[in-house]
Write an enzyme that holds these catalytic residues in place. Structure first.
Site, PDB file in Angstrom:
ATOM      1  N   CYS A 181      -6.526   8.352 -19.936  1.00  0.00           N
ATOM      2  CA  CYS A 181      -5.742   8.254 -21.177  1.00  0.00           C
ATOM      3  C   CYS A 181      -6.619   8.019 -22.406  1.00  0.00           C
ATOM      4  CB  CYS A 181      -4.687   7.167 -21.040  1.00  0.00           C
ATOM      5  SG  CYS A 181      -3.420   7.604 -19.834  1.00  0.00           S
ATOM      6  N   ASP A 206       0.857  -1.193   0.000  1.00  0.00           N
ATOM      7  CA  ASP A 206       0.000   0.000   0.000  1.00  0.00           C
ATOM      8  C   ASP A 206       0.886   1.233   0.000  1.00  0.00           C
ATOM      9  OD1 ASP A 206       0.728  -0.143   2.993  1.00  0.00           O
ATOM     10  OD2 ASP A 206      -0.236   1.797   2.767  1.00  0.00           O
TER      11      ASP A 206
HETATM   12 ZN   LIG Z   1      -3.815   6.209 -18.036  1.00  0.00          ZN
END
Ligand SMILES: [Zn+2]
Length: 372
Positions: A311, A268
């Site tokens: 993205c 983590d």
């Molecule tokens: Zn990305």
């Protein structure tokens, strides 16, 4: 049988890397796994649905913060942390130990526990093994962590030895205070600083308690990477193969690879979401600082090899614009990408272990990433 169980599926032939599966009351976690951190019952700037959609199977939340705000009684009244924050997958809570020990002058350590003053309003509190388990029981996390002391680096041998022995005594008290064993499991934490014999001592003491999982604490606290790898390599050998191993507070791609290579299953770190809020991204071609002028007219995606929501839909020029204007969407989109990047990296690592090409995959990522 404990609430949380581990199944070892495959061990790599050339390294200690392993493919496994952790089963909890709120579902299954494929390992090795990266756990996004939701400090105050939220992964910052992310809706829980998004965290799920990007593939996270478990998140971590912080006992210290939830104890102070809103207070664990309120979370309990809400029906537990899963319901309160609308997250129906597994949750791991830390013990609060790391945060109270980080308070410096605001805290005092005794055998009973740690007295501290709230960083918010200066009010006085006591966190002890029993109190930590009480709070974590109210939160209802699937995996509870033992209340331990994470020794700083560097620290002298005497201090580290005393500290790890107290950590073992505290672990026994945690185990005694933990009664909700059908719905929650308690993991122990190995300490011992950079001293290999003390690590061994700590491991032997905690493994004797036969807990469903073990964490390696007190690493990645400022020591050089080579030393971390050397100590970690040794630590893992003292832990049982049939229980999950969790390396606390690690979340850069290189540390994830080094951890997996040495047989760690769970990680983590706040890093991916924290750097996102500062305009930084981890991409398959290395780190990107979206603030840089070179992205002003760059209409390509943040990471050409990434198919995350960010993205797929936005350009570097747009992300840079959002950041420069202090728009909230900047943190949201960059956090989404960074978490996806690490969750996806772990997915690829799991596949590489399954297909006997872990070291090849590691080399490929290192070659493309550049400096970490
Ligand atoms: Zn990305």
């Amino acid at each position: 049988m404990s609430a949380v169980t581990y199944e070892l599926i495959k061990t790599d032939d050339r390294t200690k890397a392993r493919r496994g599966r952790v089963t909890t009351p709120h579902g299954v976690i494929e390992t090795p796994v990266f756990m996004p951190v939701g400090t105050a019952a939220t992964v910052k700037a992310m809706r829980p649905e998004e965290v799920k959609e990007l593939g996270a199977e478990i998140i971590l939340s912080n006992t210290y913060h939830l104890y102070l705000r809103p207070g664990h009684d309120i979370v309990r009244e809400a029906g537990g942390l899963h319901k309160f924050m609308n997250w129906d997958r597994p949750i791991l809570t830390d013990s609060g130990g790391f945060q109270v020990f980080s308070l410096g002058d605001l805290r005092k350590i005794t055998e009973e526990g740690v007295q501290f003053r709230s960083h918010i309003d200066g009010s006085k509190h006591m966190l002890s093994p029993e109190k930590s388990i009480e709070v974590q029981t109210s939160l209802g996390s699937d995996i509870m962590m033992a209340f331990d002391e994470c020794a700083p680096y560097p620290a002298d041998r005497r201090y580290v030895k005393d500290s790890l022995e107290r950590t073992t005594r505290w672990l026994k008290r945690c185990k005694a205070a933990h009664t909700n064993t059908e719905k929650q499991s308690l993991f122990g934490i190995m300490q011992g600083g950079m001293y290999k014999d003390l690590r061994k001592q700590s491991a032997e003491e905690i493994v004797e308690l036969d807990l469903p999982g073990y964490a390696i604490g007190g690493l990645s606290v400022g020591e050089p990477k080579e030393l971390m790898c050397e100590v970690l390599d040794d630590c893992v050998d003292h832990l049982p193969a049939n229980k999950p191993r969790y390396l606390m507070g690690v979340g850069t791609p290189d540390y994830l690879f080094e951890g997996v290579e040495r047989g760690v299953d769970m990680f983590d770190c706040v890093l991916p979401t924290r750097i996102a809020r500062h305009g930084m991204a981890m991409t398959s071609a290395g780190k990107v600082n979206i603030k840089n002028a070179q992205y002003e007219r760059d209409f390509s995606p943040l990471d050409h090899e990434c198919d995350c929501y960010t993205c797929r839909n936005y350009s570097r020029a747009y992300l840079r614009h959002l950041f420069k204007c202090n728009e909230m969407l900047s943190a949201m989109l960059l956090s989404n990408h960074n978490l996806y990047f690490l969750v996806n990296l772990m997915k690829n690592i799991r596949k590489a272990i399954e297909e006997d090409r872990f070291l090849e995959y590691k080399k490929q990522v290192y070659d493309n990433y550049g400096a970490f």
